[in-house]
Structures are given as C-alpha cells and as structure tokens.
Design a protein around this motif. Structure first.
Motif, short mmCIF file in Angstrom:
data_model
loop_
_atom_site.label_atom_id
_atom_site.label_comp_id
_atom_site.label_asym_id
_atom_site.label_seq_id
_atom_site.Cartn_x
_atom_site.Cartn_y
_atom_site.Cartn_z
N UNK A 11 0.85 -1.18 0.00
CA UNK A 11 0.00 0.00 0.00
C UNK A 11 0.89 1.23 0.00
N UNK A 12 0.61 2.17 -0.90
CA UNK A 12 1.39 3.39 -1.00
C UNK A 12 0.46 4.54 -1.36
N UNK A 13 0.82 5.72 -0.93
CA UNK A 13 0.03 6.90 -1.28
C UNK A 13 0.33 7.35 -2.71
N UNK A 14 -0.62 8.03 -3.29
CA UNK A 14 -0.42 8.58 -4.63
C UNK A 14 0.83 9.46 -4.65
N UNK A 15 1.61 9.30 -5.72
CA UNK A 15 2.87 10.01 -5.83
C UNK A 15 4.06 9.25 -5.30
N UNK A 16 3.80 8.16 -4.59
CA UNK A 16 4.87 7.36 -4.02
C UNK A 16 5.46 6.37 -5.00
N UNK A 17 6.36 5.55 -4.48
CA UNK A 17 7.08 4.59 -5.31
C UNK A 17 7.08 3.20 -4.67
N UNK A 18 7.18 2.20 -5.51
CA UNK A 18 7.36 0.81 -5.10
C UNK A 18 8.29 0.15 -6.11
N UNK A 19 9.01 -0.88 -5.65
CA UNK A 19 9.79 -1.70 -6.56
C UNK A 19 9.36 -3.15 -6.42
N UNK A 20 8.88 -3.70 -7.50
CA UNK A 20 8.50 -5.11 -7.54
C UNK A 20 9.70 -5.94 -8.01
N UNK A 21 9.78 -7.13 -7.47
CA UNK A 21 10.81 -8.10 -7.89
C UNK A 21 10.13 -9.40 -8.30
N UNK A 22 10.75 -10.07 -9.23
CA UNK A 22 10.27 -11.39 -9.67
C UNK A 22 11.47 -12.31 -9.74
N UNK A 23 11.50 -13.28 -8.86
CA UNK A 23 12.59 -14.26 -8.84
C UNK A 23 12.19 -15.49 -9.64
N UNK A 24 13.06 -15.91 -10.54
CA UNK A 24 12.78 -17.05 -11.41
C UNK A 24 13.67 -18.24 -11.05
N UNK A 25 13.09 -19.41 -11.13
CA UNK A 25 13.88 -20.63 -10.93
C UNK A 25 14.49 -21.06 -12.26
N UNK A 26 15.39 -22.01 -12.21
CA UNK A 26 15.95 -22.54 -13.43
C UNK A 26 17.26 -21.90 -13.83
#
Length: 125
Positions: A11-26
């Motif tokens: 949850x973040x306020x408008x104007x804020x930032x987030x960083x998503x990560x996706x870890x892959x196997x293999x």
C-alpha cells in the motif's frame, strides 16, 4: 519450465514509489523474455512492461511510460519493476510473465508461457 515468484507489492500513497521483484527458478533465465502485466478488479489483464532476454530492449504500455522502469539481473535470475509517481489507477494485482526463447514478450496475455501468482499494489488517493 520456470517458476516465478513476485514480491514487493503493498500500500502506497499517490505520488509514491514501489519496486517489484520477480525471482525465477531454473538455469536458463537469460533465454526468457520477461515482463509485467496487471489486473484490476473487474478488468482484463493488461500489459505493463517487457524486457528482452539480454535486457537491452525495454518497452512499456503508454499508461506507465515515463513512470515505470523494468530491468533485469540475469546473474540473480530476477526481473524488477520500479514504479514511481504512482496513481490510484495503478492499483491492481501485478503479475510477472515469461516467454521462453522469444526476443519479445507478447503484449497479449494469451500468448504468455509462464505466470507468477501475482502481488497486490494498492495506491491510495
């Protein structure tokens, strides 16, 4: 086959930032075109951003261009989505996606080979 696990939503306020990560196997992560889609309640899943297997080419939906940045670290088998200047309209479940042996990740959800389970992003006004 590859398994994808997303993290970094919240949850973040408008104007804020987030960083998503996706870890892959293999061991063949560098052979996959990767990307992100999102799905808001009552709406279809839509393309957000894609990145070529080497990371040299990136492309975005018009709605996020200039605000979101996709990147990947092939040594860590991870793809990222840096999201800045977030808006309430960005609220959705964000899914990591992968296509094996492709130079491009399709913008059509039906063409994607592999999906993660998703991570919720909520932007409050």
């Amino acid at each position: 086959q590859v398994q994808l696990v997303e993290s970094g939503g919240g949850l973040v306020q408008a104007g804020g930032s987030l960083r998503l990560s996706c870890a892959a196997s293999g061991r063949t992560f560098s052979s996959y075109a990767m990307g992100w889609f999102r799905q808001a309640p009552g709406k279809e899943r839509e393309f957000v951003a894609g990145i070529s297997p080497s990371g040299g080419v990136t492309y975005y939906a018009d709605s996020v261009k200039g605000r979101f940045t996709i990147s990947r670290d092939n040594a860590k088998n991870t793809v990222y989505l840096q999201m800045n200047s977030l808006k309430p309209g960005d609220t959705a479940v964000y899914y990591c996606a992968a296509d094996y042996g492709s130079s491009w990740l399709s913008r059509r959800p039906d063409d994607v080979d592999y999906w993660g389970r998703g991570t919720q992003v909520t932007v409050s006004s």
